[in-house]
Every structure is written in C-alpha cells, then in structure tokens.
Design an enzyme around this catalytic site. Structure first.
Site, mmCIF file in Angstrom:
data_model
loop_
_atom_site.group_PDB
_atom_site.id
_atom_site.type_symbol
_atom_site.label_atom_id
_atom_site.label_comp_id
_atom_site.label_asym_id
_atom_site.label_seq_id
_atom_site.Cartn_x
_atom_site.Cartn_y
_atom_site.Cartn_z
ATOM 1 N N ALA B 44 50.766 59.063 67.683
ATOM 2 C CA ALA B 44 50.558 57.635 67.447
ATOM 3 C C ALA B 44 51.801 56.844 67.831
ATOM 4 O O ALA B 44 51.716 55.848 68.559
ATOM 5 C CB ALA B 44 50.198 57.394 65.981
ATOM 6 N N GLY B 45 52.956 57.287 67.378
ATOM 7 C CA GLY B 45 54.191 56.535 67.594
ATOM 8 C C GLY B 45 54.623 56.511 69.049
ATOM 9 O O GLY B 45 54.934 55.451 69.599
ATOM 10 N N ARG B 337 35.758 71.797 57.478
ATOM 11 C CA ARG B 337 36.883 72.481 56.820
ATOM 12 C C ARG B 337 36.768 72.534 55.306
ATOM 13 O O ARG B 337 37.041 73.548 54.682
ATOM 14 C CB ARG B 337 38.180 71.779 57.211
ATOM 15 C CG ARG B 337 38.459 71.950 58.672
ATOM 16 C CD ARG B 337 39.643 71.151 59.133
ATOM 17 N NE ARG B 337 39.900 71.504 60.541
ATOM 18 C CZ ARG B 337 40.845 70.957 61.283
ATOM 19 N NH1 ARG B 337 41.632 70.032 60.775
ATOM 20 N NH2 ARG B 337 41.013 71.336 62.526
ATOM 21 N N ARG B 463 38.454 65.213 57.302
ATOM 22 C CA ARG B 463 38.566 65.013 58.744
ATOM 23 C C ARG B 463 37.950 66.193 59.485
ATOM 24 O O ARG B 463 38.137 67.339 59.091
ATOM 25 C CB ARG B 463 40.033 64.876 59.148
ATOM 26 C CG ARG B 463 40.229 64.714 60.648
ATOM 27 C CD ARG B 463 41.661 64.435 61.027
ATOM 28 N NE ARG B 463 42.556 65.555 60.758
ATOM 29 C CZ ARG B 463 42.620 66.670 61.474
ATOM 30 N NH1 ARG B 463 41.819 66.854 62.499
ATOM 31 N NH2 ARG B 463 43.466 67.626 61.163
ATOM 32 N N LEU B 469 44.169 64.324 66.701
ATOM 33 C CA LEU B 469 44.824 63.986 67.964
ATOM 34 C C LEU B 469 44.133 62.781 68.575
ATOM 35 O O LEU B 469 44.766 61.873 69.107
ATOM 36 C CB LEU B 469 44.759 65.184 68.918
ATOM 37 C CG LEU B 469 45.374 66.485 68.399
ATOM 38 C CD1 LEU B 469 45.383 67.545 69.482
ATOM 39 C CD2 LEU B 469 46.792 66.255 67.912
#
Lengths: 249, 666
Positions: B44-45, B337, B463, B469
């Site tokens: 993200a950064g 998950r 998630r 990603l």
C-alpha cells in the site's frame, strides 16, 4: 547445548570495534540462530548490559534484513538459507561460534552487526525499474505472451532478496551478483527492452560510485547466495553492458 | 459524532466511475506545492508513494526497516486475486465482489468491496507492465490457481513468492521517484506521533532509529500504510518489527478504530515448538490446492503417533479422517481460513492432534504427488512406468509448484514433506480490523488516510486468501491517488506548513516523555517478558474461540499487565543511539492498550462471525452463528483517555446489492 560466542561489538561507525566473548548455556537444537541471539540478548538486558544490535525482521528468509557472517561464511553454514533460517541443530555442544557483520567499504558498520546497505537502494534507483506510471490503462496483461522459459529465468533472477551476502562473501566486495540479478530480470522480459541499454550503463556506473569492488569471477557469491542466484546473470550483464557500451553514442 | 462513509449514490457498478468523474482534482502546478507523508512502504505504502509522486506531489516516505524493499508485504506467499476470467470459468467483477462479501461473513462495506473487485484487473496489467515475473503457462500466458472460499481460479502468482515480486515492483516504482527527487525516503525511521493542527492531520513526529533524534515532518496529508497488528499476540506470522504504533497514535489523536477484534487465524502454519520461539511461519494457502488435511480417525492412533510409535504413512485411508472433505464436501480443503482453523482446533481439542503438544494436523501431498506423476507419465508416453518412477515425476511437479515452501518447511522442522505429511496448526496472520475510513479511505481525522491492512474496510470479519495483496495495491495505485486529491483540492492555498507551531512542539514532547519514562524506569523485567505474557492472554482468550468469562478476565489481566509494565519494564541503553529494546518497548506499550480494546470489542459483539467466534453463539454443528438483526454494523471505537473508556460508534451496514445469507461451504 552450551556454546561460546565470539561477537563483533562496535558502538558506532567511528568506534574501532572488537570481538567479545559470551558463553551461553541451554541452547536447544530446534531454535533458530536468531532465537539463540534473542536468548543472549535477554540475558544481557537482565544483567543491565547493552544487547547485541543486529538487523532482522521477517525471520522466514525473504525480507533480506538479517546479515551475519558466521564462522567465516555469510549466513553461516548451510546452503540456500539466510541467517534467520539457520537452526542450532547445525552446531554441536561445546562449539565456539564467530559472529561478525558484513564487511565491505560500501556497507559501513552502524553498530555491532548492523550495517548500512543503502548503497543497494541507490543502485536500484539508478535504473532498476521499467519506466511506467500508474494509470490502469496499460496493455492487458496477456497482450504480450512471454515464453515460459524466459519468464522463469526472469523470476529466478528476481528472487534476490538484497541481503548483501554476495558482497560480504566476495574478496573484492563486488556487487555484481546483486546488480546483474536485476539487470537480467528486466533484460529477459519484453517490458524491460526499451531502457535496457541505459539501465545497465547507469546501474553499473552507480555500483562503481558506491565503492563496490570488481568481479574476478571466483563464483563465491553464487555459493553463498541464500536464493541461489546464478552466475549466469553476471555473464548476461556483461553481455548487456558490452552491447550497450559499444552502441552508445 | 456521526459516522458518514460518504458512499456515492447510484448502482453499485457505477459508484466508483461516477465518483472518479465528479471528484475534485488538483492542477499540476499546485501539486508541486503540496506535501504528502506516507508511513510504511509495503504494497500500500510503496504504491501510494510512487503514484502520488508521479502525479506531482512532494512525497516523504517513512519505513522502520533499513530499506523500503523489506516491508512485510515481501513475505506474502500464495498470490493475488483479480477478476480477469482468463480461465473462462465464469469469473467476473461481481463474482469477486460477492465472494469477498460472503467470505467476510457479511460484515464489510459493499461499495468499498465492489471497487476493490473493479480495479483488481488493472493491478495485474500494471504489475506486468512493471516487469513483475508472474507464473506463466507454456503458451506464454499468465497462469492461475485457486484459493480458499471460491470456486474459480483467479489467483495470479509467482511461485510462493508473490508478495516479494509485487513489492519489488512497487519498490522499483518508488525508487524511480526517489531518483527523480519526487520522493524523499526516510528509512530506519519510526512514526511515534500524528500531529493534528486545528482538526487536520498536518504531520508526524518520527524517531530516527540510528541517531535517536525526534524529527518533525509536516505535510498537507498523512497516509498511514503501516500494516496490521497481529504482533499483539507476540507469536504470529508477522515480521518481528510489524507494529500498531502509527495507527494507534492516530487513534489516540481522534481516528476511530474499527472492528479491532476481527483477526485472522491462518490454518496452515508450522506449529509452535518451544517457549523461546520468536515467530511462526506460514505455509501458503496455495498448498491446500493440492494438500489434503487429515488427522487419525481414532484417538489411539493419534496417541501412538504423538508418542512416536506410529508413523502417519502407516495409516490406511480408512484410518484417516479427512475432516474438511467430510464436513464441507463442496469446498473441501479449500474452505475459507476461519472455517479451516476452527475445524483444526476442534479435532485437536478432541484429542486427535499429531505432534507432541497435541496441536497439529497433517497436510498431506502423497495423493497429489501420485496424481501429478501419473499425468506426467502419460504426457511423456511412459505407459508402463513403475510406482517409483511415477512418484519421482510427481515430486518434480510438486517441487516446481511449491519448492520454496517445502524447503522452508524442511529447514525449520527437519522433516521432509515429500516423504511424510507436513504438520501444521493455525496461527495469527492478518488483522481485518483497523482504522475506520470512509469511501475515500480517510479516517475520522481530516487529512489522515489509512490504506491496506491498516484500514478496516474490505474484508469484513474474515479475509479470503490472496486478497490482501489485491487490497494493498488497489488502495495505493488506484484509489488513494484519486481520493486524496479530493481532500487536497482545499489545500492549494495553504502553503508550506511550519513545524514550529504548538501542535508540533506538544506532539514531540509527548513522544519524548514516553521515551524518557521507559529509559529511566530501571525495572527488573525485559520488554519481551511483557510481550509474551500479553500474547498468551490474547491467544487464550481472544484467539480462535472467545467467551464472556474469558474476555472479562482478559481485560482485567491486561489492565494489571499494563500497570506492571510501566513499573517493572527495563530498557537498557540511551535514547541517542540505535536502541532496539527502546523501539520494542514503545511498540509493546501500544500493543497492551490495543489488546484491551480488542477484548472489549470481542465482548461487545454478541455473535459469531468470520474470525470472531464466540463460544456462546454457535449452531448445533459447531458453525458460527451470526446475529444479523443486531450486529450488522461496523464497530468503531473512539479513544477517550483510556482503552476501557473508549466509546463505541456504529456504522450500519446496509446490504443493497447482496442478499445476506447464512454462509455455507457444505
């Protein structure tokens, strides 16, 4: 197991530094090398002493932070691993282990086992990219088929983690394996073709400016590379460099 | 405070297009006079910093690692989702959106998730253009695989190193801007405070981790891309340095913290081996494409295995319980998950665990090796191949697919997973909760944005694999560059922001006081001592299963731990030098406060959903029991001087485009 650690201690870039001896008891075979270092540091803190400073982060062999020169080998004994993936079962009770930082002019020591590898970032900044802006309007990803063999070779070169073991291992402190891995990755892909000539010239120029040594093809870097980056990349970079140099205006 | 997500009107498939068309822009000449701070250089950064710089803003990027390339996104293994439908298996933007909403157990915001699915295809195009070497088929086109919770193949990958390849792509884009002077990079710097001036985020206080100096940095917007907070559990798959400090400091300055209790426990990690272990290692979810999960059917066999009297390879098919295939026939080993993790815990709690601690199940590749071997033998025309030859061929295929993961497993455990099944157990991996953000990814502090894992917005209560990603790059490449501009359109006349104002002086003093207290404390216990104790409390009471009693006790325990921490912690060394113990102490202090808020949030949510499983709320078959009538909301906590007096705000989730149903993978 009980071990004797001989560790490089250096309080700052200007300090001369020296090896210091630390006995350590009760090390277990299943511990990783860095967990053994954690254990030592817990003991040092408990005694009011300053712990040994070292770089580490992901502890699964992918971030490239950890960087210890153990018993005269980058990342210690064992092949295809980083320091954090080294386990104490590789050592025996009673062993003496020598732990030093990466030593290279282009990697000055910051403190103890921590070195400054920002020279690697500057080499990448000199050309280790494809000049494409973010837009969302590039070609469809499948518009240019790439032979699987080329894609696989590019991937193999791209798995370099930038740890610097190649430089630390090389008697000349050459960064050729690191630089050639990036040059190769992009030279093997159509996306990298447009800027290929400038890229290799600029990256090699920056590599020289940073004070890395020359390559004399001993191949030690390939042996110690935790990701198995091949010497073929250096050959490919030399080819790219030569082509670029003779065709330059 | 009224939470307004500022979701654009209109049909879901038009919201983002319409919003982009109507959003305000900043002209190129003005962008040159606007500064933007980006904290963190993961997917993200790095992508946000590179994109904002390309657009013309002056960017300052910060990371605590020695190089932006080392952010923990690098460790993501399995892949990245995108609705490309290259496999012609019925995938679409809507299906990716729907799968993500359902996978998140109907606790995420529809508009944000739809946008994520919508931009996913561009991410793959962008990365390929950058030279990211994704896996390809022999025809030269991109290959895909499947991940949990979906019935299509939409995951793009680069062996087990997809995160590395994507991050190096974003990092190279970032380095290109650094070379141009459009990004000033501050590596080995840690953000310790957010500076708020007249209600707007105006800068940060960062500690230079080499000199120890506290630095003031001003900007017209601050983008927090600082990742998740899984390390609150001490043992997790996060990197050692991953921490919540940037997000937590913003929270203490007024940014609401959303769904803190939504944490993801990943089902396939290498089990805990000892007390001195420092971290847990993930074995990618992609392994569940080919690995079958099982435990012995009978307790006696499990017992014998634990004592080393029996080997797993000696058990016949009938003596094994492939419990995921048994319980969830339609998704089998590829259930999401949270479901896979709870099922593993359930079997181990029933006494069927297969390692010395009783907390491990098998992930077995023998069937896959044989299957691949037979196919390969057919391809090569070896119709009379012996079993050994078939297995050899099969092992080569499995090695080509998962080689680095198998090697990693063997290095850690000293077991050869080609010969004997892997032993795995769930471990803390990802945090769905994070700073509350609106549709523009802005927190409740104007000018302070949160991207990637640091925000809460896209994954609800669970998630799906290969979506982290996707979200990191979607936020950084394609969302924030537009939406931050909308905010900055009001800043074109502001001019350079001075760092000599009271707000900066005060924020620096707050950071300095914390450092001084820790260094002068001279207690008797190390930082790790407290971190480990916090981790145990969190894992036992706020981990895979939570209850009123457990959470109530955990809150009291954490409060006591916090008091003891400030009295008893010992941090050696000085402030003006490299001091990793001080760095850890500052992070752990924030983790302790966050831990309490997580428990409060878990206690408040009287239902089970996704990764949040409350023992009191389950179906007779042990599945999560949601309470849609009372809990279809985002809990957003406002700091009020202390985690125990944090105030709860609710953002109601109105599902207009997806019918809310009981999640079933049976």
């Amino acid at each position: 197991m009980n071990l004797t650690l001989k560790i490089w201690r250096q309080s700052g870039p200007k300090d001369k530094g020296a090896m210091k001896t630390y006995p350590i008891q009760g090390v277990e075979a299943d511990m990783s090398f860095l967990e053994m270092m954690d254990m030592l540091n817990e003991q040092l803190v408990g005694k009011g002493e300053e712990p040994v400073v070292f770089d580490h982060d992901c502890r699964e062999g992918i971030c490239g932070s950890c960087s210890m020169y153990i018993n005269g080998e980058a990342h210690g004994p064992g092949r295809g691993i980083t320091t954090c993936q080294l386990h104490m079962r590789s050592f025996n009770d009673g062993d003496t282990i020598y732990i030093e930082p990466w030593r290279a002019k282009a990697f000055p020591v910051i403190k103890d086992l921590m070195v400054d590898r920002s020279s690697f970032d500057r080499v990448i900044a000199a050309g280790g990219y494809v000049s494409v802006n973010t837009s969302g309007n590039t070609l469809d990803a499948n518009a240019i088929p790439i032979p699987k063999e080329d894609a696989d070779k590019a991937f193999d070169a791209a798995t370099c983690i930038g740890c610097g073991a190649c430089v630390a291992t090389c008697k000349n402190s050459s960064a050729m394996l690191f630089v050639s891995a990036k040059v190769s990755q992009l030279a093997l892909l159509p996306q990298g073709q447009v800027e290929a000539a400038d890229r290799v010239l600029n990256m090699v120029h920056q590599m020289d400016l940073e004070g890395f040594g020359s390559c004399t093809n001993t191949g030690a870097c390939e042996v110690e590379c935790p990701k198995g980056i091949s010497l073929e990349n250096i050959a490919r970079m030399n080819r790219e460099f030569l082509t670029a140099a003779v065709s330059a205006d | 405070m009224k939470l307004d997500a500022r979701i654009p009107e209109g049909p879901i498939e038009n919201k983002w297009t319409k919003h982009k068309a109507e959003i305000r822009l900043v002209n190129p000449a003005n962008k040159r006079h606007i500064d933007v701070i980006v904290v963190g250089t993961g997917l993200a950064g790095a992508s946000a910093a590179a994109s904002m710089a390309e657009m013309g803003y002056n960017v300052k990027a910060f990371c605590f690692q020695d190089s932006p390339r080392r952010a923990h996104s690098i460790a993501a293994q399995g892949g990245i989702n995108a609705a490309k439908n290259y496999q012609n298996d019925g995938d679409s933007t809507y299906r990716l959106f729907y799968d993500t909403i359902k996978g998140g157990d109907y606790r995420s915001r529809e508009a944000n998730v739809y946008r994520l699915a919508e931009v996913s295809a561009s991410i793959i195009d962008q990365c390929v253009a950058q030279g990211v070497p994704f896996a390809r088929e022999y025809g030269g086109l991109l290959d895909n695989r499947s991940f949990g919770g979906v019935q299509v193949s939409r995951t793009f990958y680069a062996k087990g190193q997809t995160g590395q390849q994507l991050l190096l792509g974003a990092y190279s884009a970032l380095e290109r801007q650094i070379a141009k002077g459009k990004v000033k990079m501050y590596a080995r710097h840690e953000m310790l405070e957010l500076v708020v001036v007249e209600g707007k985020a105006r800068g940060i206080i960062a500690r230079n981790l080499i000199t120890g100096e506290l630095e003031r940095h001003s900007a017209h917007a601050v983008l927090l891309c600082s990742g998740g907070y899984g390390n609150v559990f001490f043992l997790s798959t996060n990197a050692m340095g991953s921490n919540v400090t940037a997000a937590w400091r913003a929270h203490k300055k007024g940014a609401l913290f959303a769904n803190p209790c939504f944490t993801q426990i990943h089902p396939t990690c290498i089990p805990v081996s000892g007390e001195l272990q420092s971290k847990l290692t993930l074995m990618s979810e992609s392994l569940r494409n080919d690995g079958r999960i099982w435990v012995p059917a009978k307790k006696e066999d499990a017992e014998a295995i634990r004592q080393g009297k029996l080997k797993p390879t000696q058990l016949t098919e009938e003596q094994r319980d492939y419990y995921l295939e048994r319980r969830y026939p339609s998704f089998g080993n590829l259930v999401p998950r949270d479901v896979a993790s709870r099922a593993a815990k359930e079997r181990c709690d029933a006494g069927l665990g297969v390692n010395a601690t009783g907390e491990a199940v098998y992930l077995d590749f023998s069937a896959a090796i044989e299957r691949y071997g037979k196919t390969e033998a057919n391809i090569r025309g070896l119709h009379s191949a012996s079993k050994e030859e078939i297995l050899k061929l099969g092992k080569d295929i499995v090695e080509a697919k998962y080689g680095n993961l198998f090697q990693m497993y063997e290095k850690i455990t000293d077991d050869n997973p080609y010969e004997t099944p892997m032993r795995i157990y769930p471990a803390v991996h990802y945090t769905m909760g994070g700073l509350w953000v609106d549709y523009n990814l802005m927190t409740t502090i104007p000018g302070c944005f949160a991207l990637g894992e640091a925000n809460f917005s896209d994954h609800g209560a669970n998630r799906l694999g290969a979506s982290a990603l996707m979200q990191g790059l979607a936020d950084g490449y394609f969302v924030a560059p537009y939406t931050v501009g909308d905010y900055l359109a009001d800043e074109i006349l502001t001019g350079t922001i001075s760092t000599d104002t009271d707000a900066f002086v005060q924020a620096e003093k707050e950071a300095q006081d914390r450092i001084d207290h820790l260094l002068n404390n001279k207690g008797s216990k190390t930082v790790d001592h407290f971190h480990k104790r916090l981790g145990k409390i969190m894992w036992n009471e706020c981990g895979m299963e939570r209850s009123v009693e457990g959470l109530t006790k955990a809150i009291a325990d954490i409060q006591a731990l916090r008091e003891e921490f400030y009295k008893e912690v010992r941090v050696p060394g000085k402030a003006e030098t490299v001091n990793p113990e001080l760095e850890k102490a500052l992070r752990v202090a924030d983790f302790i406060e966050l831990g309490e808020l997580m428990c409060r949030d878990a206690l408040e949510r009287n239902e089970s959903c996704g990764g949040h499983f409350r023992a009191e709320y389950q179906t007779p078959e042990g599945e999560a029991l949601r309470d849609d009538e009372n809990f279809t909301f985002v809990s957003a906590w406002e700091y009020n001087g202390d985690p125990s007096s944090a105030k709860l705000h609710k953002e109601d989730l109105n599902y207009q485009f997806v019918e809310v149903k009981t999640r079933s993978y049976k």
